[in-house]
Design a protein around this motif. Structure first.
Motif, PDB file in Angstrom:
ATOM      1  N   ILE A   1      27.783  47.340  80.987  1.00 48.12           N
ATOM      2  CA  ILE A   1      27.261  46.729  82.215  1.00 48.12           C
ATOM      3  C   ILE A   1      26.406  47.726  82.977  1.00 48.12           C
ATOM      4  N   GLU A   2      26.933  48.933  83.145  1.00 44.84           N
ATOM      5  CA  GLU A   2      26.198  49.953  83.906  1.00 44.84           C
ATOM      6  C   GLU A   2      24.928  50.392  83.195  1.00 44.84           C
ATOM      7  N   ARG A   3      24.967  50.457  81.880  1.00 44.60           N
ATOM      8  CA  ARG A   3      23.820  50.930  81.098  1.00 44.60           C
ATOM      9  C   ARG A   3      22.723  49.870  80.993  1.00 44.60           C
ATOM     10  N   ILE A   4      23.105  48.633  80.804  1.00 38.14           N
ATOM     11  CA  ILE A   4      22.118  47.585  80.542  1.00 38.14           C
ATOM     12  C   ILE A   4      21.635  46.911  81.819  1.00 38.14           C
ATOM     13  N   VAL A   5      22.547  46.577  82.714  1.00 43.56           N
ATOM     14  CA  VAL A   5      22.199  45.795  83.896  1.00 43.56           C
ATOM     15  C   VAL A   5      22.260  46.626  85.175  1.00 43.56           C
ATOM     16  N   GLY A   6      23.240  47.499  85.256  1.00 41.87           N
ATOM     17  CA  GLY A   6      23.503  48.242  86.487  1.00 41.87           C
ATOM     18  C   GLY A   6      24.592  47.544  87.282  1.00 41.87           C
ATOM     19  N   ARG A   7      25.502  48.321  87.836  1.00 40.05           N
ATOM     20  CA  ARG A   7      26.648  47.764  88.549  1.00 40.05           C
ATOM     21  C   ARG A   7      26.226  46.896  89.733  1.00 40.05           C
ATOM     22  N   GLU A   8      25.292  47.372  90.533  1.00 40.61           N
ATOM     23  CA  GLU A   8      24.895  46.618  91.732  1.00 40.61           C
ATOM     24  C   GLU A   8      24.294  45.262  91.378  1.00 40.61           C
ATOM     25  N   ARG A   9      23.438  45.234  90.378  1.00 39.38           N
ATOM     26  CA  ARG A   9      22.834  43.953  89.979  1.00 39.38           C
ATOM     27  C   ARG A   9      23.884  43.014  89.404  1.00 39.38           C
ATOM     28  N   PHE A  10      24.798  43.564  88.619  1.00 40.95           N
ATOM     29  CA  PHE A  10      25.865  42.755  88.042  1.00 40.95           C
ATOM     30  C   PHE A  10      26.731  42.144  89.145  1.00 40.95           C
ATOM     31  N   LEU A  11      27.123  42.959  90.125  1.00 41.53           N
ATOM     32  CA  LEU A  11      27.942  42.460  91.229  1.00 41.53           C
ATOM     33  C   LEU A  11      27.190  41.428  92.065  1.00 41.53           C
ATOM     34  N   ALA A  12      25.899  41.645  92.236  1.00 41.79           N
ATOM     35  CA  ALA A  12      25.089  40.664  92.974  1.00 41.79           C
ATOM     36  C   ALA A  12      25.066  39.328  92.234  1.00 41.79           C
ATOM     37  N   GLU A  13      25.002  39.364  90.916  1.00 42.06           N
ATOM     38  CA  GLU A  13      25.008  38.129  90.125  1.00 42.06           C
ATOM     39  C   GLU A  13      26.357  37.425  90.243  1.00 42.06           C
ATOM     40  N   LEU A  14      27.446  38.188  90.259  1.00 40.05           N
ATOM     41  CA  LEU A  14      28.762  37.586  90.451  1.00 40.05           C
ATOM     42  C   LEU A  14      28.826  36.907  91.815  1.00 40.05           C
ATOM     43  N   ASP A  15      28.337  37.599  92.842  1.00 34.80           N
ATOM     44  CA  ASP A  15      28.322  37.021  94.194  1.00 34.80           C
ATOM     45  C   ASP A  15      27.507  35.737  94.235  1.00 34.80           C
ATOM     46  N   ARG A  16      26.346  35.757  93.601  1.00 34.87           N
ATOM     47  CA  ARG A  16      25.473  34.585  93.594  1.00 34.87           C
ATOM     48  C   ARG A  16      26.164  33.377  92.973  1.00 34.87           C
ATOM     49  N   ARG A  17      26.959  33.633  91.952  1.00 37.68           N
ATOM     50  CA  ARG A  17      27.650  32.548  91.246  1.00 37.68           C
ATOM     51  C   ARG A  17      29.011  32.208  91.860  1.00 37.68           C
ATOM     52  N   GLY A  18      29.492  33.061  92.758  1.00 38.99           N
ATOM     53  CA  GLY A  18      30.803  32.837  93.355  1.00 38.99           C
ATOM     54  C   GLY A  18      31.951  33.209  92.439  1.00 38.99           C
ATOM     55  N   PHE A  19      31.703  34.089  91.470  1.00 41.08           N
ATOM     56  CA  PHE A  19      32.720  34.504  90.514  1.00 41.08           C
ATOM     57  C   PHE A  19      33.449  35.746  91.007  1.00 41.08           C
TER      58      PHE A  19
END
Length: 82
Positions: free
Chosen positions: A42-60
């Motif tokens: 996750i950190e290498r491909i997407v980055g933690r902040e972007r991944f967490l933002a995507e979770l927030d966007r989806r409500g996951f």
């Protein structure tokens, strides 16, 4: 051939957008289940902040343990039992 810095200097095998698309299009995610990915990927491909933002966007929700992140692909509450 790897550079002197190792794997972290190698080009990514997949774009961050495509990786996120694959993750959330998986059968488990699409049916409201859970998916597990390595924190390192996750950190290498997407980055933690972007991944967490995507979770927030989806409500996951997600939990992290022992180098793995488990994503609950629904909006239900998550309880840690023990």
């Amino acid at each position: 051939m790897c550079k002197a810095g190792g794997m972290k200097d190698m080009p990514l095998p997949i774009s961050p957008d495509r990786w996120l698309g694959h993750l959330f299009a998986s059968r488990a995610a699409a049916s409201g289940g859970v998916v597990r990915r390595s924190t390192r990927d996750i950190e290498r491909i997407v980055g933690r902040e972007r991944f967490l933002a995507e979770l927030d966007r989806r409500g996951f929700r997600a939990v992290e343990n022992a180098g793995q992140i488990i994503v609950f692909c629904n909006r239900d509450a998550v309880r840690i039992l023990r």
